[in-house]
Design a protein around this motif. Structure first.
Motif, PDB file in Angstrom:
ATOM      1  N   VAL A   1       0.859  -1.182   0.000  1.00 14.04           N
ATOM      2  CA  VAL A   1       0.000   0.000   0.000  1.00 14.04           C
ATOM      3  C   VAL A   1       0.896   1.233   0.000  1.00 14.04           C
ATOM      4  O   VAL A   1       1.734   1.396   0.899  1.00 14.04           O
ATOM      5  N   VAL A   2       0.725   2.102  -1.009  1.00 15.45           N
ATOM      6  CA  VAL A   2       1.565   3.293  -1.159  1.00 15.45           C
ATOM      7  C   VAL A   2       0.672   4.537  -1.120  1.00 15.45           C
ATOM      8  O   VAL A   2      -0.073   4.790  -2.077  1.00 15.45           O
ATOM      9  N   PRO A   3       0.660   5.291  -0.030  1.00 17.15           N
ATOM     10  CA  PRO A   3      -0.084   6.558  -0.011  1.00 17.15           C
ATOM     11  C   PRO A   3       0.579   7.577  -0.930  1.00 17.15           C
ATOM     12  O   PRO A   3       1.820   7.702  -0.941  1.00 17.15           O
ATOM     13  N   ARG A   4      -0.213   8.284  -1.706  1.00 17.73           N
ATOM     14  CA  ARG A   4       0.326   9.343  -2.574  1.00 17.73           C
ATOM     15  C   ARG A   4      -0.751  10.403  -2.705  1.00 17.73           C
ATOM     16  O   ARG A   4      -1.777  10.180  -3.346  1.00 17.73           O
ATOM     17  N   GLY A   5      -0.483  11.551  -2.112  1.00 14.89           N
ATOM     18  CA  GLY A   5      -1.505  12.589  -2.085  1.00 14.89           C
ATOM     19  C   GLY A   5      -2.692  12.120  -1.249  1.00 14.89           C
ATOM     20  O   GLY A   5      -2.548  11.616  -0.137  1.00 14.89           O
ATOM     21  N   ALA A   6      -3.868  12.258  -1.835  1.00 17.84           N
ATOM     22  CA  ALA A   6      -5.093  11.852  -1.128  1.00 17.84           C
ATOM     23  C   ALA A   6      -5.455  10.402  -1.431  1.00 17.84           C
ATOM     24  O   ALA A   6      -6.450   9.887  -0.884  1.00 17.84           O
ATOM     25  N   ARG A   7      -4.705   9.758  -2.248  1.00 23.98           N
ATOM     26  CA  ARG A   7      -5.023   8.391  -2.670  1.00 23.98           C
ATOM     27  C   ARG A   7      -4.070   7.399  -2.020  1.00 23.98           C
ATOM     28  O   ARG A   7      -2.956   7.717  -1.621  1.00 23.98           O
ATOM     29  N   ARG A   8      -4.523   6.144  -1.921  1.00 24.05           N
ATOM     30  CA  ARG A   8      -3.699   5.021  -1.451  1.00 24.05           C
ATOM     31  C   ARG A   8      -3.728   3.954  -2.536  1.00 24.05           C
ATOM     32  O   ARG A   8      -4.804   3.417  -2.850  1.00 24.05           O
ATOM     33  N   TRP A   9      -2.568   3.682  -3.085  1.00 25.36           N
ATOM     34  CA  TRP A   9      -2.487   2.734  -4.192  1.00 25.36           C
ATOM     35  C   TRP A   9      -2.065   1.374  -3.652  1.00 25.36           C
ATOM     36  O   TRP A   9      -1.156   1.272  -2.838  1.00 25.36           O
ATOM     37  N   ARG A  10      -2.718   0.345  -4.171  1.00 29.73           N
ATOM     38  CA  ARG A  10      -2.552  -0.991  -3.602  1.00 29.73           C
ATOM     39  C   ARG A  10      -2.131  -1.986  -4.686  1.00 29.73           C
ATOM     40  O   ARG A  10      -2.715  -2.037  -5.769  1.00 29.73           O
ATOM     41  N   VAL A  11      -1.084  -2.782  -4.349  1.00 26.35           N
ATOM     42  CA  VAL A  11      -0.653  -3.885  -5.221  1.00 26.35           C
ATOM     43  C   VAL A  11      -0.907  -5.171  -4.448  1.00 26.35           C
ATOM     44  O   VAL A  11      -0.316  -5.388  -3.385  1.00 26.35           O
ATOM     45  N   PRO A  12      -1.803  -6.035  -4.916  1.00 30.05           N
ATOM     46  CA  PRO A  12      -2.169  -7.233  -4.148  1.00 30.05           C
ATOM     47  C   PRO A  12      -0.974  -8.179  -3.957  1.00 30.05           C
ATOM     48  O   PRO A  12      -0.031  -8.200  -4.743  1.00 30.05           O
ATOM     49  N   ALA A  13      -1.065  -8.979  -2.893  1.00 32.87           N
ATOM     50  CA  ALA A  13       0.035  -9.883  -2.536  1.00 32.87           C
ATOM     51  C   ALA A  13       0.334 -10.866  -3.640  1.00 32.87           C
ATOM     52  O   ALA A  13       1.512 -11.182  -3.900  1.00 32.87           O
ATOM     53  N   TYR A  14      -0.696 -11.396  -4.323  1.00 35.49           N
ATOM     54  CA  TYR A  14      -0.430 -12.375  -5.374  1.00 35.49           C
ATOM     55  C   TYR A  14       0.344 -11.757  -6.524  1.00 35.49           C
ATOM     56  O   TYR A  14       1.180 -12.396  -7.176  1.00 35.49           O
ATOM     57  N   GLU A  15       0.102 -10.457  -6.800  1.00 33.39           N
ATOM     58  CA  GLU A  15       0.824  -9.779  -7.880  1.00 33.39           C
ATOM     59  C   GLU A  15       2.285  -9.542  -7.462  1.00 33.39           C
ATOM     60  O   GLU A  15       3.214  -9.679  -8.272  1.00 33.39           O
ATOM     61  N   VAL A  16       2.472  -9.183  -6.186  1.00 29.97           N
ATOM     62  CA  VAL A  16       3.835  -9.021  -5.680  1.00 29.97           C
ATOM     63  C   VAL A  16       4.592 -10.343  -5.759  1.00 29.97           C
ATOM     64  O   VAL A  16       5.766 -10.390  -6.141  1.00 29.97           O
TER      65      VAL A  16
END
Length: 686
Positions: free
Chosen positions: A314-329
Motif C-alpha cells: 500500500v503506497v499513499p500518494r496525495g489523497a489516494r492510497r495505491w494498492r498492489v495485491p500480494a499475489y501480484e507481488v
C-alpha cells in the motif's frame, strides 16, 4: 624489411664475430627506442588523461629496458626468400621502422619452433646461439631443406637423446639454476609451442609430469596472449595463480623478462582474502567446507531470505492510497528469482518493479504518471520498508555465521558431522582459510565477481572444489590455462580427474574451446632421478604413465643410509654447495628448526623458504619444508628422511604423492638421506 642475406664470412669464428656485431647493433637500436619513448611528452589534454598517458609511456620504457645478462636474440631463420630473421625476446626496429629483431611471439616466429624437414614452413636453415653473460659464444646450424649437416662453433649432434639433437639446446636446458625461474623462449619445443599459441578463447588444461615445463608453458602462453590480444587483455586483465608465495617469487621474473610487467601474481588464499585467517579447521572439517555441495548449501541459505508476499503493498500518494495485491507481488518475486541474476541485483530491481505495478494501477484509474513519478514511488518510504521486509539486504559474513551456527549437517564418510559454532558475532568471528573461500562464494552469490580475460592456474590438482569455483568465477567470461599433475596431488581433496576440476572451474572438458593436453617429455629432471621417483606411481596414481626424460645427461642419484639423518643432511648439503648452481635441502616440515640449526653450526649459509614470504634467494643453499617444495627447482637436491616426509601426510596415498613431489625437484643431482627404512617402492636399491 628483415635483415637481408649477406655472404657469410669464411670461417665460423669470423661469422660468430659478425653475429656479435649484429647483437651490438640491436642493443643500440633498443636503447634508441627507449630514449625516444622517454622523450615523449605526456600531454593528454587534461590532468587525468595526462597521468594515464604518462603511466603508459613509463610502462613502455620499462618494457624496452635491456638486460645485459642475456641477449636480444637467441636464434635466426634463413628463409627461402632473400630474408634473414633474427628471433628474440622483444621486437626491435631501426630508425626507419624496419625490424632488427622479431619478437618470439610474432606469427612469423612460429617457424623457429616448429619447422622440420617434414614441414619446413619456408625455412632453409635454423640457427641457435650459445649465450654466456649476454655475449654470443657459439652458434649451431640446422639445415631444414637443401641437404643434411650442420656447421658452426658447437655444431649440432644427432642421436644423443637431446631435443632436436641440439647441443646448444641441451646446454641451455641443463644450465645451472641460480635465482628465480628463467624464461624458456630459446628452448620451447613444438608440443609446448602449440599450447603457448592457443587462441585466447580456448581453455587448455595441461597434464604435465615433473620437469615437462608446464609452468613455463603457462607463463609463456600468458605472454603470447598479451602480445596477440593486447587491446582486449589490457582491458580485461591476466592473472597468474600459484600455490604459495615462495612459488610465485620463483616464477615472478619470467613475464617481466619477456617485457610483460602488468600481470598480477597471487595465491588462492590472497584471491579470497575477505578477512584474516585466525582459526584452523581440523582436516575433516576443512575437507567438508571445501566440497562442491557447499555451493548449493550457501545458495539455498542466501535465497531462503526472500520471504513470500502475504500482505499487499500500500503506497499513499496525495489523497489516494495505491494498492498492489500480494499475489501480484509474489509474481514479481518469482520472476526476479527466476532471472538468474545475483541476489543483490535482483533486490535492486524490486523497488522499480513494485513502483511500475503502482503506476499501472494509477493508469487504470485514469492518471497519467511519468517516469519521475515511478522513480519517486520506488524511493518512497513505504516501498523501501516493504522491500526490506520481503528481500532483506545481506552481508556475506552474517550469512556464513548463520550457516556455521545453525547446526547444518552434511554426510561425510557415511556419517554426520557438525562444524564448530563460531563463538563471536559475524563482525569479529575467527575465520579459517576454508571459511574465506566460503565467503568468496557468498560474495559472488550476492553480487557477481568481475571476470578477467585470462587466468593461469598452476598446481590446480591441489585445490578443493570450492577453491576451484573461486578461481573459475574470475574467468567466467574469459579463458584459463590450467596446469598440474594428477600424480602430484597432495591435499586431502586433491583432484581425481581433470574433467572434474574443469567442471568446478566452470568449463566443460570436451566442449568447443576446452582441451586437455599431455606433456610427458621431461626437460628438467634427469633420467636417473625421474626413474627413481616413478617407482611410486603404481601405488599413488595407478594408470598414469611415467614421464620420459630427454636430458642428454642422466644426472646423479645417491641414496645414503645413515645413523643420524640430520647430520647426514648437513654433510650432503655441504658437498652439494661446493658444486655449481642452487641447492635445495628438503626436509619434513617439523624438522626445519633442527636442520637449520645444524646447517648454521656447520657453517653452511642458507635461506629458509617458508611459503609465506617471498625470499630474495641470494644464497645458493635453501632449506625447504616438504610442503613448500612443489613447483620449485634446484640444481642439487638433498631429500632428508623420506619416510618422515610421507608419514606427515594424513594418509598413505597423500604421503607417497608428497614424496614424489620432493624427489622430482632436482635438475642435476639428487641425494636421498635416510636413517629410517625407505618407503616400499624406493627400498629396492641403495
Amino acid at each position: 624489411m628483415p635483415s637481408p642475406r649477406h655472404t657469410p664470412p669464411s670461417s665460423p669464428a669470423s661469422e660468430l664475430a659478425a653475429e656479435q656485431a649484429y647483437l651490438q647493433r640491436a642493443r643500440a637500436e633498443l636503447a634508441r627506442m627507449r630514449e625516444h619513448t622517454l622523450s615523449l611528452q605526456a600531454d593528454g589534454g587534461d590532468a587525468v588523461a595526462g597521468e594515464v598517458l604518462a603511466h603508459t609511456l613509463w610502462l613502455r620504457a620499462r618494457a624496452l629496458q635491456d638486460d645485459p645478462r642475456t641477449t636480444l636474440f637467441f636464434g635466426r631463420l634463413d628463409t627461402d626468400t632473400p630474408e634473414r630473421l633474427y628471433i628474440g625476446r622483444r621486437h626491435v626496429t631501426d630508425g626507419d621502422g624496419d625490424p632488427v629483431v622479431l619478437d618470439w611471439r610474432a606469427g612469423v616466429s612460429t617457424a623457429f619452433y616448429r619447422a622440420s624437414p617434414a614441414e619446413p614452413m619456408g625455412v632453409v636453415r635454423r640457427r641457435r646461439f650459445g649465450v654466456e653473460q649476454g655475449q654470443l659464444t657459439a652458434f649451431e646450424d640446422e639445415l631444414i631443406t637443401g641437404g643434411e649437416g650442420a656447421d658452426g662453433e658447437g655444431a649440432d649432434g644427432e642421436g644423443d637423446g637431446t631435443p632436436g639433437g641440439s647441443e646448444i639446446l641441451a646446454r641451455e636446458i641443463e644450465r645451472p639454476r641460480i635465482g628465480p625461474m628463467r624464461d624458456i623462449v630459446a628452448t620451447i619445443q613444438p608440443e609446448q609451442d602449440e599450447i603457448v599459441r592457443a587462441d585466447v578463447s580456448t581453455t587448455i588444461c595441461v597434464q604435465g609430469a615433473p620437469g615437462t615445463g608446464k609452468t613455463a608453458v603457462g607463463l609463456h602462453r600468458a605472454a603470447w596472449l598479451l602480445y596477440a590480444y593486447r587491446d582486449r587483455l589490457s582491458r580485461t586483465g591476466v592473472l597468474v595463480v600459484g600455490p604459495n608465495r615462495a612459488f610465485l617469487e620463483h616464477v615472478g621474473a619470467v613475464l617481466p623478462s619477456l617485457g610483460e610487467i602488468t600481470v598480477r601474481h597471487t595465491t588462492v588464499e590472497e584471491l579470497v582474502a575477505h578477512g584474516q585467517v585466525r582459526a584452523v579447521d581440523p582436516p575433516a572439517i576443512a575437507r567438508l567446507k571445501g566440497e562442491a555441495r557447499m555451493a548449493e548449501v550457501l545458495r539455498t541459505v542466501v535465497w531462503s531470505h526472500v520471504r513470500p508476499a502475504t500482505e499487499a503493498l500500500v503506497v499513499p500518494r496525495g489523497a489516494r492510497r495505491w494498492r498492489v495485491p500480494a499475489y501480484e507481488v509474489q509474481d514479481i518475486l518469482d520472476e526476479l528469482r527466476g532471472r538468474g541474476v545475483r541476489y543483490a541485483a535482483a533486490r535492486a530491481m524490486l523497488p522499480h518493479r513494485l513502483a511500475h505495478a503502482v503506476l499501472v494501477a494509477m493508469e487504470r484509474a485514469g492518471d497519467a504518471p511519468d517516469d519521475a513519478v515511478q522513480d519517486s514511488v520506488a524511493r518512497s518510504a513505504p516501498v523501501r520498508a516493504y522491500v526490506k521486509a520481503l528481500w532483506p539486504e545481506l552481508k556475506p559474513q552474517a550469512v556464513l555465521h548463520r550457516v556455521l551456527s545453525s547446526g547444518e549437517r552434511l554426510a561425510v564418510d557415511q556419517r554426520d558431522m557438525v562444524w564448530d559454532t563460531p563463538s563471536r558475532a559475524p563482525g569479529s568471528a575467527r575465520w579459517s582459510a576454508a571459511d574465506l573461500v566460503l565467503l568468496d562464494e557468498l560474495t559472488d552469490l550476492l553480487g557477481r565477481t568481475p571476470s578477467l580475460g585470462h587466468v593461469v592456474l598452476d598446481e590446480a590438482q591441489d585445490l578443493s572444489p570450492m577453491q576451484l569455483r573461486a578461481v573459475g568465477r574470475r574467468a567466467s567470461t574469459g579463458s584459463l590455462t590450467v596446469l598440474g599433475d594428477i600424480a602430484q596431488g597432495t591435499t586431502p581433496w586433491a583432484t581425481g580427474s581433470w574433467e572434474e576440476s574443469l567442471a568446478h572451474l566452470g568449463k566443460d572438458l570436451g566442449a568447443d574451446g576446452v582441451h586437455l593436453e599431455v606433456l610427458d617429455r621431461g626437460f628438467r629432471v634427469p633420467a636417473t632421478v625421474i626413474e627413481y621417483a616413478a617407482r611410486l606411481l603404481p601405488l599413488m596414481a595407478p594408470g598414469l604413465g611415467a614421464p620420459r626424460s630427454v636430458r642428454s645427461h642422466p644426472g646423479r642419484l645417491d641414496v645414503l643410509g645413515v645413523d643420524d639423518a640430520v647430520a647426514g643432511a648437513v654433510d650432503a648439503a655441504a658437498r652439494a654447495a661446493r658444486q655449481e648452481g642452487s641447492v635445495g635441502v628438503i626436509v619434513p616440515d617439523a624438522w626445519v628448526p633442527d636442520v637449520g640449526a645444524a646447517l648454521t653450526a656447520a657453517g653452511v649459509e642458507h635461506e629458509v623458504l617458508d611459503g609465506e614470504h617471498a625470499e630474495e634467494r641470494i644464497l645458493p643453499v635453501h632449506l625447504v619444508p616438504a610442503t613448500v617444495a612443489k613447483g620449485l627447482e634446484f640444481d642439487q637436491v638433498v631429500v632428508v628422511e623420506p619416510a618422515a616426509i610421507a608419514a606427515a601426510e594424513p594418509d598413505t596415498r597423500s604421503g607417497l604423492r608428497r614424496l614424489y613431489v620432493v624427489l622430482t625437484r632436482a635438475v642435476s643431482g639428487l641425494t636421498v638421506v635416510h636413517a629410517e627404512p625407505l618407503p616400499g617402492p624406493l627400498a629396492g636399491e641403495e
